[in-house]
Design a protein around this motif. Structure first.
Motif, PDB file in Angstrom:
ATOM      1  N   ALA A  63      50.952  87.344  99.908  1.00 50.90           N
ATOM      2  CA  ALA A  63      50.926  87.245  98.435  1.00 50.90           C
ATOM      3  C   ALA A  63      51.844  86.184  97.885  1.00 50.90           C
ATOM      4  N   ALA A  64      53.007  86.104  98.751  1.00 48.51           N
ATOM      5  CA  ALA A  64      53.922  84.949  98.399  1.00 48.51           C
ATOM      6  C   ALA A  64      53.149  83.743  98.732  1.00 48.51           C
ATOM      7  N   SER A  65      52.527  83.670  99.772  1.00 53.38           N
ATOM      8  CA  SER A  65      51.945  82.270 100.115  1.00 53.38           C
ATOM      9  C   SER A  65      50.753  82.011  99.308  1.00 53.38           C
ATOM     10  N   TYR A  66      50.069  83.138  98.852  1.00 49.99           N
ATOM     11  CA  TYR A  66      49.007  82.691  97.918  1.00 49.99           C
ATOM     12  C   TYR A  66      49.462  82.078  96.570  1.00 49.99           C
ATOM     13  N   PHE A  67      50.521  82.795  96.097  1.00 51.50           N
ATOM     14  CA  PHE A  67      51.038  82.297  94.773  1.00 51.50           C
ATOM     15  C   PHE A  67      51.584  80.995  94.760  1.00 51.50           C
ATOM     16  N   ARG A  68      52.444  80.901  96.076  1.00 50.83           N
ATOM     17  CA  ARG A  68      53.044  79.484  96.326  1.00 50.83           C
ATOM     18  C   ARG A  68      51.973  78.290  96.068  1.00 50.83           C
ATOM     19  N   SER A  69      50.804  78.723  96.765  1.00 50.06           N
ATOM     20  CA  SER A  69      49.934  77.558  97.154  1.00 50.06           C
ATOM     21  C   SER A  69      49.195  77.135  95.919  1.00 50.06           C
ATOM     22  N   HIS A  70      49.073  78.173  94.852  1.00 49.59           N
ATOM     23  CA  HIS A  70      48.492  77.895  93.666  1.00 49.59           C
ATOM     24  C   HIS A  70      49.436  76.842  92.704  1.00 49.59           C
ATOM     25  N   PHE A  71      50.872  77.051  92.960  1.00 56.52           N
ATOM     26  CA  PHE A  71      51.675  76.208  92.100  1.00 56.52           C
ATOM     27  C   PHE A  71      51.753  74.894  92.727  1.00 56.52           C
ATOM     28  N   VAL A  72      51.894  74.715  94.046  1.00 53.29           N
ATOM     29  CA  VAL A  72      51.850  73.578  94.924  1.00 53.29           C
ATOM     30  C   VAL A  72      50.642  72.788  94.603  1.00 53.29           C
ATOM     31  N   HIS A  73      49.558  73.494  94.818  1.00 55.55           N
ATOM     32  CA  HIS A  73      48.255  72.748  94.470  1.00 55.55           C
ATOM     33  C   HIS A  73      48.184  72.166  93.036  1.00 55.55           C
ATOM     34  N   SER A  74      48.840  72.938  92.164  1.00 56.23           N
ATOM     35  CA  SER A  74      48.705  72.391  90.649  1.00 56.23           C
ATOM     36  C   SER A  74      49.586  70.999  90.573  1.00 56.23           C
ATOM     37  N   HIS A  75      50.736  71.157  91.134  1.00 57.28           N
ATOM     38  CA  HIS A  75      51.573  70.105  91.231  1.00 57.28           C
ATOM     39  C   HIS A  75      50.916  68.717  91.980  1.00 57.28           C
ATOM     40  N   ARG A  76      50.381  68.972  93.172  1.00 55.99           N
ATOM     41  CA  ARG A  76      49.634  68.045  93.924  1.00 55.99           C
ATOM     42  C   ARG A  76      48.461  67.116  93.114  1.00 55.99           C
ATOM     43  N   LEU A  98      51.543  76.983  82.102  1.00 53.29           N
ATOM     44  CA  LEU A  98      52.659  76.354  81.581  1.00 53.29           C
ATOM     45  C   LEU A  98      53.386  75.164  82.836  1.00 53.29           C
ATOM     46  N   PHE A  99      53.350  75.524  83.913  1.00 52.78           N
ATOM     47  CA  PHE A  99      53.616  74.620  85.121  1.00 52.78           C
ATOM     48  C   PHE A  99      52.997  73.482  85.339  1.00 52.78           C
ATOM     49  N   THR A 100      51.520  73.745  84.901  1.00 48.63           N
ATOM     50  CA  THR A 100      50.576  72.560  85.083  1.00 48.63           C
ATOM     51  C   THR A 100      50.760  71.602  84.113  1.00 48.63           C
ATOM     52  N   MET A 101      50.963  71.912  82.735  1.00 46.61           N
ATOM     53  CA  MET A 101      51.369  71.174  81.728  1.00 46.61           C
ATOM     54  C   MET A 101      52.797  70.462  81.845  1.00 46.61           C
ATOM     55  N   ILE A 102      53.496  71.102  82.211  1.00 39.15           N
ATOM     56  CA  ILE A 102      55.012  70.523  82.949  1.00 39.15           C
ATOM     57  C   ILE A 102      54.706  69.192  83.973  1.00 39.15           C
ATOM     58  N   CYS A 103      53.901  69.535  84.788  1.00 42.17           N
ATOM     59  CA  CYS A 103      53.514  68.645  85.961  1.00 42.17           C
ATOM     60  C   CYS A 103      52.852  67.343  85.380  1.00 42.17           C
ATOM     61  N   GLN A 104      51.776  67.676  84.260  1.00 39.69           N
ATOM     62  CA  GLN A 104      50.927  66.583  83.530  1.00 39.69           C
ATOM     63  C   GLN A 104      51.658  65.647  82.678  1.00 39.69           C
ATOM     64  N   ASN A 105      52.651  66.307  82.199  1.00 38.35           N
ATOM     65  CA  ASN A 105      53.453  65.487  81.069  1.00 38.35           C
ATOM     66  C   ASN A 105      54.195  64.142  81.819  1.00 38.35           C
ATOM     67  N   LYS A 106      53.789  63.287  81.056  1.00 43.73           N
ATOM     68  CA  LYS A 106      54.207  61.587  81.842  1.00 43.73           C
ATOM     69  C   LYS A 106      55.988  61.717  81.599  1.00 43.73           C
ATOM     70  N   ILE A 107      56.567  62.357  80.608  1.00 48.05           N
ATOM     71  CA  ILE A 107      57.946  62.267  80.113  1.00 48.05           C
ATOM     72  C   ILE A 107      58.625  62.784  81.343  1.00 48.05           C
ATOM     73  N   PHE A 108      57.915  63.582  82.153  1.00 42.91           N
ATOM     74  CA  PHE A 108      58.783  64.295  83.265  1.00 42.91           C
ATOM     75  C   PHE A 108      58.473  63.613  84.597  1.00 42.91           C
ATOM     76  N   LYS A 109      57.835  62.415  84.571  1.00 45.52           N
ATOM     77  CA  LYS A 109      57.435  61.495  85.787  1.00 45.52           C
ATOM     78  C   LYS A 109      58.480  61.348  86.928  1.00 45.52           C
ATOM     79  N   ASP A 110      59.532  61.121  86.300  1.00 45.23           N
ATOM     80  CA  ASP A 110      60.570  60.781  86.808  1.00 45.23           C
ATOM     81  C   ASP A 110      61.674  62.096  87.190  1.00 45.23           C
TER      82      ASP A 110
END
Ligand SMILES: Nc1nc2c(ncn2[C@@H]2O[C@H](COP(=O)(O)OP(=O)(O)OP(=O)(O)O)[C@@H](O)[C@H]2O)c(=O)[nH]1
Ligand SMILES: [Mg+2]
Length: 433
Positions: free
Chosen positions: A376-389, A324-336
């Motif tokens: 664990a916290a760092s592992y989960f964070r890195s997945h979200f941060v990576h998806s955003h990047r 779901l987070f990835t879809m939000i990152c990808q959505n052009k409507i949210f680019k700004d």
């Protein structure tokens, strides 16, 4: 030379030329309206709370309310009573139905399902039957008689639900702050008071505790809290505490707008917070709110590594959150859009790891990393941060926080910090209007 068009106009056509003072007045008015609209936009900060079901969106909204509209939370406090009762009754019903299922398939020699245990539980079941029978009508009363499309049962909230109470009058003989309960909630209050001893006996039963430990019985996350506090909750003048309100579980249906007036730097802003239903069937209702949002606060419950979606039992909840987070990152409507990620339910993550639940059992890619909170916290964070990047516009930053939405002090500090950065973004944006 006359234009083609003017030549075609019949001689009887009205002359549309306005006297110049009328046209000037209209221009003035239009300018005034545009300026008013601009001013309104300058003061209005629209924020979407997004994330899967049970990620903590409504709990974050309650924290905003606690910080910026304490008065309204006070006046709503009595409305939460039926919801607390509902949470207790639902938990009792879930325990009893799981036990029934387990007993029907019990094996010889299991010390937790002996004849004696079955007899004890059956006695409690009979005593608690009248209480459990109230669940559906209480849910319907809380829902204002509306049922969820698709036939899913349960209690949920929708816009304006606090005003759906049929009778919130106060009689002179009742203590201050006491508000009359709607009919079924009143029956539920009495049934809980009569059953306190049996509810506690069921909750503390060694078989129930054992089955909860080994996940044979799965309850809503706040069930343990309410069942442990049933004595206090069953008192006649019971009024939910702030902690009770933060713990109540009611699904959100559709999109609910909450407004907060917040003064910052001598200026008053109207924060419009949109709290959405996060279950898969609810997500299409989010779309109309995308256009004007200056910020999205995305909640990802990182304690959910050992849980699966209620909507689809094959999908791990962390996977769904990440998708779901990835879809939000990808959505052009949210680019700004100003994107904030709250890696939520850290208290529960710590609790699960302390109880020895191993992440690798549910997420194989976790591999042989230490089963500690930090890893664990760092592992989960890195997945979200990576998806955003990977999927976001290169210019957009991601602001993330580790949160426990039940911790008032810590959450309010985060709300203030996040609020400041959202406001900066807003000012930058309206400067361009
Ligand atoms: N322990 C713990 N419980 C939390 C936390 N955040 C939320 N909860 C609980 O989790 C449950 C679900 O939270 P909600 O805020 O209702 O979830 P939601 O995202 O609004 O869910 P939907 O409305 O269904 O989309 C509630 O019982 C909350 O009290 C947290 O950080 N820690
Ligand atoms: Mg909600």
């Amino acid at each position: 030379m006359a234009s083609k068009n003017s030549r075609r106009r019949p001689s009887s056509a009205p002359n549309l030329t306005m006297p110049s003072e009328v046209s000037e007045r209209i221009d003035e008015e239009l300018k005034r309206e545009a300026a008013l609209l601009r001013e309104q936009k300058r003061k209005e900060i629209q924020v979407l709370l997004l994330g899967q079901a049970e990620s903590g969106k409504s709990t974050l909204q309650k924290q905003f309310q606690l910080l910026y509209a304490q008065q309204s939370l006070e006046s709503e406090r009595p409305s939460w009573r039926p919801a607390v009762y509902f949470n207790i009754i639902k938990a009792v019903r879930m325990i009893l139905s799981e036990l029934e299922y387990e007993f029907s398939a019990r094996t010889e020699g299991n010390p937790y399902t002996t004849d004696e245990v079955v007899a004890e539980i059956n006695r409690l079941r009979s005593a608690l039957l009248p209480l459990v029978a109230i669940e559906d009508s209480l849910a319907s009363e809380i829902n204002g008689g509306v049922s969820i499309p698709g036939g899913r049962s349960g209690a949920f909230v929708r816009s304006g639900w606090q005003n759906l109470r049929p009778d919130n009058g106060q009689s002179v003989s009742e203590p201050r702050g006491f508000v009359k309960l709607p009919e079924t909630a009143n029956i539920a209050a009495k049934a809980i008071s009569r059953s306190t001893v049996d509810i506690t006996a069921l909750w503390q039963h060694r078989t129930v505790q054992r089955f909860i430990e080994d996940k044979t019985i799965r309850l809503d996350e706040s069930a343990a809290f309410f069942l442990t506090h049933v004595d206090r909750i069953s008192e006649p003048g019971y009024l939910p505490t702030t902690d009770d309100i933060l713990r109540v579980r009611l699904r959100t249906l559709g999109v609910i707008e909450h407004n907060f007036a917040v003064a910052t730097g001598g200026k008053a802003y109207n924060w419009r917070l949109f709290d959405v239903g996060g279950a898969r069937g609810q997500r299409q209702a989010w779309v109309p709110y995308f256009d004007d949002a200056v910020s999205i606060i995305f909640l990802a419950p990182i304690s959910a590594f050992d849980q699966y979606l209620e909507e689809d039992a094959k999908v791990n909840r962390i996977d769904d959150s990440l998708q779901l987070f990835t879809m939000i990152c990808q959505n052009k409507i949210f680019k700004d859009v100003h994107l904030v990620l709250m890696l939520n339910k850290t208290d529960l993550l710590k609790k699960k790891l302390a109880a020895g639940i191993r992440i690798r059992k549910y997420i194989t890619s976790y591999s042989d990393r230490p089963n500690t909170y930090e890893a664990a916290a760092s592992y989960f964070r890195s997945h979200f941060v990576h998806s955003h990047r990977k999927h976001s516009d290169a210019n957009r930053s991601l602001y993330y926080h580790f949160t426990s939405m039940l911790d008032v002090k810590a959450t309010q500090k985060i709300i203030v910090d996040v609020g400041e950065s959202i406001l900066q973004k807003h000012i930058k944006r309206v400067g361009l209007i």
